[in-house]
Design an enzyme around this catalytic site. Sequence first.
Site, PDB file in Angstrom:
ATOM      1  N   ARG A  61      39.128  59.182  15.197  1.00  0.00           N
ATOM      2  CA  ARG A  61      39.610  60.559  15.383  1.00  0.00           C
ATOM      3  C   ARG A  61      40.970  61.129  15.921  1.00  0.00           C
ATOM      4  NH1 ARG A  61      35.426  60.280  13.506  1.00  0.00           N
ATOM      5  NH2 ARG A  61      36.862  60.444  11.697  1.00  0.00           N
ATOM      6  N   HIS A 113      36.400  70.582  26.923  1.00  0.00           N
ATOM      7  CA  HIS A 113      35.747  69.515  26.231  1.00  0.00           C
ATOM      8  C   HIS A 113      36.588  68.251  26.216  1.00  0.00           C
ATOM      9  CE1 HIS A 113      32.603  72.343  24.410  1.00  0.00           C
ATOM     10  NE2 HIS A 113      32.417  72.179  25.726  1.00  0.00           N
ATOM     11  N   CYS A 140      42.591  50.234  32.630  1.00  0.00           N
ATOM     12  CA  CYS A 140      43.105  51.492  32.973  1.00  0.00           C
ATOM     13  C   CYS A 140      44.632  51.340  33.567  1.00  0.00           C
ATOM     14  CB  CYS A 140      42.381  51.997  33.954  1.00  0.00           C
ATOM     15  SG  CYS A 140      42.237  51.359  35.395  1.00  0.00           S
ATOM     16  N   SER A 182      31.008  78.482  16.666  1.00  0.00           N
ATOM     17  CA  SER A 182      29.624  78.850  16.167  1.00  0.00           C
ATOM     18  C   SER A 182      28.772  79.635  17.338  1.00  0.00           C
ATOM     19  CB  SER A 182      28.867  77.662  15.498  1.00  0.00           C
ATOM     20  OG  SER A 182      28.718  76.570  16.734  1.00  0.00           O
TER      21      SER A 182
HETATM   22  N1  APR Z   1      38.150  80.181  10.393  1.00  0.00           N
HETATM   23  C1  APR Z   1      37.455  80.740  11.095  1.00  0.00           C
HETATM   24  N2  APR Z   1      36.146  80.163  11.495  1.00  0.00           N
HETATM   25  C2  APR Z   1      35.817  79.120  10.722  1.00  0.00           C
HETATM   26  C3  APR Z   1      36.680  78.337   9.634  1.00  0.00           C
HETATM   27  C4  APR Z   1      38.130  79.082   9.629  1.00  0.00           C
HETATM   28  N3  APR Z   1      38.909  78.465   8.668  1.00  0.00           N
HETATM   29  N4  APR Z   1      36.106  77.229   9.403  1.00  0.00           N
HETATM   30  C5  APR Z   1      35.095  77.393  10.072  1.00  0.00           C
HETATM   31  N5  APR Z   1      34.724  78.291  10.847  1.00  0.00           N
HETATM   32  C6  APR Z   1      33.735  78.588  11.770  1.00  0.00           C
HETATM   33  C7  APR Z   1      32.214  78.250  11.175  1.00  0.00           C
HETATM   34  O1  APR Z   1      31.704  79.290  10.485  1.00  0.00           O
HETATM   35  C8  APR Z   1      31.473  77.935  12.653  1.00  0.00           C
HETATM   36  O2  APR Z   1      30.967  79.171  12.997  1.00  0.00           O
HETATM   37  O3  APR Z   1      33.846  77.974  12.816  1.00  0.00           O
HETATM   38  C9  APR Z   1      32.518  77.547  13.708  1.00  0.00           C
HETATM   39  C10 APR Z   1      32.564  76.027  13.939  1.00  0.00           C
HETATM   40  O4  APR Z   1      31.382  75.953  14.535  1.00  0.00           O
HETATM   41  P1  APR Z   1      31.150  74.480  15.320  1.00  0.00           P
HETATM   42  O5  APR Z   1      31.418  73.394  14.073  1.00  0.00           O
HETATM   43  O6  APR Z   1      29.849  74.527  15.702  1.00  0.00           O
HETATM   44  O7  APR Z   1      32.130  74.094  16.496  1.00  0.00           O
HETATM   45  P2  APR Z   1      32.178  74.616  17.740  1.00  0.00           P
HETATM   46  O8  APR Z   1      31.743  75.913  17.937  1.00  0.00           O
HETATM   47  O9  APR Z   1      33.755  74.617  18.191  1.00  0.00           O
HETATM   48  O10 APR Z   1      31.447  73.503  18.429  1.00  0.00           O
HETATM   49  C11 APR Z   1      31.413  73.740  20.027  1.00  0.00           C
HETATM   50  O11 APR Z   1      30.229  71.467  20.243  1.00  0.00           O
HETATM   51  O12 APR Z   1      29.783  69.501  19.256  1.00  0.00           O
HETATM   52  C12 APR Z   1      30.381  70.124  20.263  1.00  0.00           C
HETATM   53  O13 APR Z   1      32.011  69.778  21.821  1.00  0.00           O
HETATM   54  C13 APR Z   1      31.704  70.044  20.518  1.00  0.00           C
HETATM   55  O14 APR Z   1      33.569  71.469  21.294  1.00  0.00           O
HETATM   56  C14 APR Z   1      32.326  71.306  20.183  1.00  0.00           C
HETATM   57  C15 APR Z   1      31.393  72.277  20.739  1.00  0.00           C
END
Ligand code: APR
Length: 240
Positions: A61, A113, A140, A182
């Site tokens: 990553r 995070h 470290c 999300s």
């Molecule tokens: N513009 C706006 N929204 C978008 C786009 C875009 N181009 N592409 C995807 N999305 C939306 C998706 O529809 C989804 O609702 O972004 C959201 C991403 O959701 P997740 O993948 O669940 O990411 P996130 O909410 O950041 O996850 C939270 O979960 O896995 C852990 O620690 C990790 O920080 C992360 C946390």
Amino acid sequence: MHDVYKPRVVVLTGAGVSAESGIKTFRDNNGLWENHRIEDVATPEGFAANPDLVYQFYNDRRAQLQAPDVTPNQAHKALAELESALGEQFLLVTQNVDDLHERAGSERVLHMHGKLLSARCCNTGKTTQWLDSFDAHTECRCCFPGAQVRPDIVWFGEVPMHMDEIILALAKADVFIAVGTSGQVYPAANFVAMAADSGARTIEINLEPSQQNSLFDEKIVGKAGKVLPEFVTHFIRDYC
Ligand code: APR
């Protein structure tokens, strides 16, 4: 106008903000993160069971993030512009572990995070910027003899960072904006309710309605790289 007359704005970002920069979101791939189960690569138990896999996963990553074609997109740039307009009235809280907000020019950023380009000493907890790969044998730079380092990532079951500062900012916020998340992971998923309790106007900007969608006063559906710059332009015109 002096900053103090401008609204206090807290923005929460998630993986959707970096999607248009080529970094995959977490939940769009059948629950897999870059072909791995989240339990295997993002929990203390996964790290204890197979440290080599976890080090390799974050090394990959980290390398991907530094590839020449991964750059900030219009959504990152719009948030940096909003910060320039609001100054100290602005706080960006991100769940993302990439550095694309900083590369776009944001300075008032809290990574709740953790950070991909950082390593954490398992002995002292001290973090150090780390751009290269590391593994269980890497020492470290803060202890003598050197102790083991781990990815500076908050895994499931661990306490997110900067929570006191975030809670204080949410309590004082006039406007709370969630972008590209999300709303499935706590405590970040709770921020909209906390901000609303404090009287903030709440706005969601996302590709699709999130799990917390019904709690927001205003909802904007679309790609962050397109709709966020438009939103920021209007916001600065009306409030700054
Ligand atoms: N513009 C706006 N929204 C978008 C786009 C875009 N181009 N592409 C995807 N999305 C939306 C998706 O529809 C989804 O609702 O972004 C959201 C991403 O959701 P997740 O993948 O669940 O990411 P996130 O909410 O950041 O996850 C939270 O979960 O896995 C852990 O620690 C990790 O920080 C992360 C946390």
